[in-house]
Design a protein around this motif. Structure first.
Motif, PDB file in Angstrom:
ATOM      1  N   LYS A   1       0.839  -1.325   0.062  1.00 19.36           N
ATOM      2  CA  LYS A   1      -0.212   0.003  -0.048  1.00 19.36           C
ATOM      3  C   LYS A   1       0.844   1.317   0.038  1.00 19.36           C
ATOM      4  O   LYS A   1       2.040   1.274   0.583  1.00 19.36           O
ATOM      5  CB  LYS A   1      -0.860   0.058   1.214  1.00 19.36           C
ATOM      6  CG  LYS A   1      -1.871  -1.020   1.321  1.00 19.36           C
ATOM      7  CD  LYS A   1      -2.638  -0.884   2.658  1.00 19.36           C
ATOM      8  CE  LYS A   1      -3.798  -2.280   2.529  1.00 19.36           C
ATOM      9  NZ  LYS A   1      -4.616  -1.897   3.935  1.00 19.36           N
TER      10      LYS A   1
ATOM     11  N   ARG B   1      -3.748   2.900  -0.263  1.00 18.18           N
ATOM     12  CA  ARG B   1      -4.264   2.384  -1.409  1.00 18.18           C
ATOM     13  C   ARG B   1      -3.207   1.321  -1.942  1.00 18.18           C
ATOM     14  O   ARG B   1      -2.260   1.446  -1.927  1.00 18.18           O
ATOM     15  CB  ARG B   1      -4.432   3.421  -2.605  1.00 18.18           C
ATOM     16  CG  ARG B   1      -5.812   4.611  -2.290  1.00 18.18           C
ATOM     17  CD  ARG B   1      -5.833   5.290  -3.410  1.00 18.18           C
ATOM     18  NE  ARG B   1      -4.610   6.265  -3.902  1.00 18.18           N
ATOM     19  CZ  ARG B   1      -4.421   7.323  -3.571  1.00 18.18           C
ATOM     20  NH1 ARG B   1      -5.275   7.955  -2.705  1.00 18.18           N
ATOM     21  NH2 ARG B   1      -3.255   8.058  -3.876  1.00 18.18           N
TER      22      ARG B   1
ATOM     23  N   GLY C   1      -5.143   0.874  -6.629  1.00 18.13           N
ATOM     24  CA  GLY C   1      -5.855   2.125  -6.604  1.00 18.13           C
ATOM     25  C   GLY C   1      -7.008   2.061  -5.493  1.00 18.13           C
ATOM     26  O   GLY C   1      -7.374   3.323  -5.201  1.00 18.13           O
ATOM     27  N   ARG C   2      -7.512   1.030  -5.007  1.00 22.15           N
ATOM     28  CA  ARG C   2      -8.647   1.073  -4.130  1.00 22.15           C
ATOM     29  C   ARG C   2      -7.946   0.767  -2.659  1.00 22.15           C
ATOM     30  O   ARG C   2      -7.011   0.207  -2.258  1.00 22.15           O
ATOM     31  CB  ARG C   2      -9.488   0.296  -4.460  1.00 22.15           C
ATOM     32  CG  ARG C   2     -10.163   0.321  -6.026  1.00 22.15           C
ATOM     33  CD  ARG C   2     -10.773  -0.596  -6.383  1.00 22.15           C
ATOM     34  NE  ARG C   2     -12.110  -0.760  -5.907  1.00 22.15           N
ATOM     35  CZ  ARG C   2     -13.204  -1.645  -6.135  1.00 22.15           C
ATOM     36  NH1 ARG C   2     -12.959  -2.373  -7.181  1.00 22.15           N
ATOM     37  NH2 ARG C   2     -14.329  -1.549  -5.543  1.00 22.15           N
ATOM     38  N   THR C   3      -8.770   1.072  -1.576  1.00 23.14           N
ATOM     39  CA  THR C   3      -8.507   0.744  -0.239  1.00 23.14           C
ATOM     40  C   THR C   3      -9.040  -0.616   0.239  1.00 23.14           C
ATOM     41  O   THR C   3     -10.085  -1.193  -0.502  1.00 23.14           O
ATOM     42  CB  THR C   3      -8.876   1.849   0.881  1.00 23.14           C
ATOM     43  OG1 THR C   3     -10.409   2.042   0.581  1.00 23.14           O
ATOM     44  CG2 THR C   3      -8.276   3.310   0.280  1.00 23.14           C
TER      45      THR C   3
END
Length: 891
Positions: A510, A515, A536-538
């Motif tokens: 991350k 992210r 790109g996402r959490t």
């Protein structure tokens, strides 16, 4: 005519350079010839002297060789005399080699030295005769030594049959003295000991004869040894020393003659040295005079002419040329130089104009050439058809050629010679026709050595006055390393993704906004997404899709502390709704400035391990309970086995005690009846003296039998009481190991007769121990009962042997052995295992030897070793400390 005028006339006399050179060379040659003749004379004398010195050196070497051969002969003779196993051919070989060497030496010596060699030859003949005599004596000694063992055996066997031990001891002492003297190579001592043996008074005729025969053999061997030693000393030693003196004298004569020749040689060298110095100095002076003349008549004028020519070359056109009036080769050179000077003055004017015209053109060419050749990028000029017109050195090196010319000559068609893919050349030409140039056009080319390069090409077209393309001019840059680096980065990323995708664990990276920048396929399967879709996402974004959530507090702790968290456990729901348990570790990755760049997370699924731990915990509890039950059962069986052994011991003792008690009861009953009869006769008054004597005799016999049998019963009962008391009394105490062993064995003997066994006990006295007598008795009892039950099947007779002795300072050793049927390899390996028995169908429990092993290794603090083979019996070695260890006692 005055001397000055003569010198001036010589100087003015015209001599050519050839005449001067020949005269100087002839003068030096004359001096060299004189020096060489003197050197030849001296060298001939030196050669004669040196040859004589070499001959003397050879004589000295021959003397050394004679001495060495004589030493070899002495060593061979010494080995032959002292070593019975040595061969006589070594002595013969050494004698033959020395004879050959003496013959060769005699031919090379002076007449006065040949007598010495003849003396050595005569000494050598004496030496050979002594060796032959020694050989005969050695053969005789060998015969006597061969006949000695039967006589010695007859002597020893006869002594063994003689009842008189004093005479036997004296004879054995004399025999030992004979043997000691023979081993010490003292023949005189052996002879005297044999004579003393003969002097001993012996009444037995057979022993007398054997003793005399043995002593005579020893005396004969000793006499032969004495004769060998005498010959060795008087013949071999004396003759060897005489030969050594002769060789020493030969060396001394050669050394004295060598010193005389060396002095003569040194004097010749000294005279020749001074003669060479004088002739050499004369040659040097003659050469110097010749050199001075040559320099003054040739070198100086030539130097002056050379200086004038260099001045002309330097631009001094009006410099005069000297020696133009000399009538020889130097004058010819001077006059030619003058003509050259005049021509040079005329040519300078024309050259000045030409130089000025070319200066500007050369300047422009130099600037272009410097740029063309000094560029680090490749520069080329080609025709549209693909012919290479020009190339700079950088391009040649890039393509693997030494020079641009070599590159140009090797390339005829660029498309098929240089390009890896010829179709790319067509694209290049199309762009050049369309745009008139290309910029950073990338393609692959082939080097001379077969290697492949990536090039970045920037080029333009050149047109003629009619607008037609006549050539391409461009520069290329080697971008192979750049391409390789890009490929390596891409390949590294691909391999990294493949590797982490194969790991059965959660792996992700991350950024500082939490992210995902990297995720393996295993973790993507947990979230139910593709790895590329997660970038790109959490975590919250991914888990909210299926209604689950997870805190980011641990990631924030890593960002706050800048350190890893170490392994910790957590759990959350996966995309299928199952609760997953994980062992997690988070680590920060730092950038070049030491700041946190990304966070790496690794998590292992420990759900199966958790379930396994729970199952293992339950299994462990069950196993511990079973082990406790097994130990209790084992202890019960061991106690039962101990009681069974004690019961068998009690039955044997009871049977043994029953015999003397029964006999005593029978004797007492008979005595009672005899006493009643005797009392009745006394009451009647008809007692006779014979009846009284008979009654007294009967009473005495009965009393004797009663005492003997009751004492036997008392001993058995006392022994059993002591053994039983020791087994019940478990405290440590001092006791004598031999006495305790005898008491235990006494309680075991009642069971021997019905089993047809013989029990032998050998105990070393005064073996005091501070240990446990009861467990020790239990060990002996179990070993005996195990041997009775297993070692002698079918009731066949046998023997049991017990040996007790000291082992070192602090230990004792007990050897329990039998000559029974023995054990196989498999039985021997498992003999001490609990519950292992070969007689389970006959009631065996398999605890007898296990109890022995446990008592010896734990309670008594010792060790034991089992040795057994089928058909060869069994041997058990037990080593016990004389003081039982406290830690073992505590158990």
């Amino acid at each position: 005519m005055p001397f000055a005028a003569i010198v001036q006339r010589i100087r003015s006399f015209p001599l050519s350079i050839g005449q001067l050179t020949f005269g100087s060379f002839f003068l030096v040659l004359a001096v060299i010839a004189a020096t060489s003749m003197a050197s030849v004379i001296a060298i001939r004398h030196i050669g004669t002297t040196f040859a004589e010195l070499q001959r003397l050196q050879a004589v000295g070497d021959l003397a050394e060789e004679i001495d060495r051969r004589m030493n070899e002969l002495r060593l061979a003779a010494r080995d032959f005399v002292t070593d019975p196993a040595a061969r006589s051919d070594r002595v013969s070989t050494a004698v033959s080699a020395l004879n050959d060497l003496l013959k060769k030496t005699r031919l090379e010596l002076a007449p006065e030295q040949r007598d010495m060699i003849d003396g050595v030859t005569q000494r050598l003949a004496n030496y050979r005769e002594g060796i032959e005599h020694v050989t005969a004596l050695i053969a005789r000694r060998a015969e006597l030594v061969t006949a000695l063992p039967p006589l010695r055996e007859q002597f020893e066997s006869t002594i063994a049959l003689v009842p008189d031990r004093i005479t036997a001891r004296n004879l054995f002492r004399a025999q030992n003295q004979v043997a000691a003297a023979l081993l010490a190579q003292d023949p005189m001592g052996a002879q005297q000991s044999a004579q003393r043996m003969q002097a001993i008074s012996i009444d037995n005729p057979e022993l007398r004869s054997a003793t005399d025969a043995y002593a005579e053999a020893i005396i004969s061997i000793a006499g032969t040894e004495g004769e060998i030693a005498k010959l060795d000393k008087e013949v071999l030693g004396t003759e060897g020393r005489q030969i050594g003196r002769v060789t020493d004298l030969l060396r001394d004569i050669s050394a004295r003659r060598g010193r005389v020749l060396a002095n003569d040689f040194a004097r010749t060298l000294r005279d020749d040295k001074w003669q060479s110095i004088i002739l050499g100095m004369a040659g040097v002076l003659a050469g110097f005079a010749a050199a001075v003349i040559v320099v003054r008549r040739t070198v100086r004028p030539l130097k002056a002419i050379a200086r004038s020519i260099r001045a002309l070359a330097g631009g001094e056109k009006h410099t005069s040329i000297p020696a133009t009036d000399v009538n020889n080769e130097i004058g010819d050179i001077a006059r030619a130089a003058e003509v050259f000077r005049r021509s040079l003055v005329d040519a300078d004017t024309a050259r000045e104009a030409a130089i000025h015209a070319l200066a500007e053109q050369r300047l422009a060419e130099a600037s272009y050439r410097k740029l063309f050749e000094g560029s680090v990028d490749g520069i080329y000029v080609t025709t549209p058809a693909g012919a290479l017109l020009n190339a700079n050195p950088a391009l040649a090196r890039m393509m693997g050629y030494e020079t641009p010319e070599e590159l140009i000559h090797s390339v005829s068609d660029i498309a098929h010679t240089i390009y890896v893919h010829p179709s790319v050349r067509a694209i290049y030409q199309s762009m050049m026709r369309r745009d008139g140039m290309v910029r950073e056009f990338e393609y692959q080319v082939k080097r001379r050595d077969g290697g492949v390069l990536w090039l970045s090409d920037s080029a333009t077209v050149v047109r003629d006055e009619a607008g037609e393309v006549i050539r391409y001019e461009g520069t290329v840059r080697d971008i192979t390393d750049q391409k390789r680096a890009e490929d390596a980065v891409a390949e590294g990323r691909r391999l990294l993704q493949q590797v982490i995708d194969t790991v059965p664990a959660v792996i992700n990276v991350k950024d500082k906004q939490l992210r995902y920048v990297l995720m393996n396929r295993y973790m993507a399967g947990i979230f139910g997404v593709e790895p590329a879709d997660a970038i790109g996402r959490t975590t919250s974004d991914l888990m909210s899709r299926y209604g689950a959530q997870k805190t980011d507090e641990n990631d924030k702790r890593v960002l706050a502390t800048g350190k890893g968290l170490g392994f910790y456990e957590e759990e959350y729901m996966d995309s299928s709704g199952s609760l997953r348990q994980w062992l997690v570790n988070k680590l920060p990755l730092l950038d070049a400035d030491g700041g946190i760049e990304t966070i790496v997370t690794v998590a292992l699924d420990i759900g199966e391990r958790k379930r396994g731990e729970l199952e293992m915990r339950k299994a462990k509890d069950a196993a511990e309970a079973a082990l406790r039950n097994l130990r209790e059962t084992q202890n019960s069986l061991i106690e039962a086995e101990k009681l069974a052994a004690l019961g068998r011991l009690v039955a044997g003792v009871a049977h043994e005690v029953n015999n003397p008690v029964g006999i005593s009861l029978t004797v007492a009953s008979a005595l009672e009846r005899k006493t009643a009869t005797f009392a009745a006769e006394v009451e009647r008054g008809d007692l006779r003296r014979s009846r009284l004597n008979d009654f007294l005799e009967t009473s005495r016999d009965a009393a004797s039998q009663l005492v003997a049998n009751l004492n036997r019963a008392a001993e058995l009962i006392q022994s059993f009481k002591q053994v039983a008391a020791d087994r019940n009394y478990s405290d440590q105490r001092m006791f004598d190991l031999g006495d305790l062993t005898e008491q235990v064995v006494m309680s075991l003997r009642p069971g021997l007769r019905k089993h047809h066994l013989t029990l032998t006990v050998d105990c070393q006295p005064n073996l005091t121990m501070n240990s446990y007598p009861g467990p020790y008795g239990q060990v002996l009892t179990n070993l005996f009962l195990n041997a009775v039950a297993h070692a002698f099947p079918d009731g066949r007779p046998g023997a049991v042997d017990i040996q007790v002795r000291e082992s070192g300072k602090d230990n004792v050793e007990i050897i329990f052995s039998d000559d029974g049927c023995g054990m196989s390899l498999d039985v021997r390996r498992r003999a001490f295992d609990p519950f292992f028995t070969t007689r389970r169908d006959q009631g065996g429990t398999g605890l007898g030897l296990h109890i022995v092993y446990s008592i010896v290794t734990t309670r008594l603090g010792g060790r034991l070793d089992l040795d057994s083979e089928l058909g060869r019996g069994t041997r058990i070695q037990i080593v016990l400390p004389r003081t039982a260890p406290l830690e073992q006692a505590a158990e």
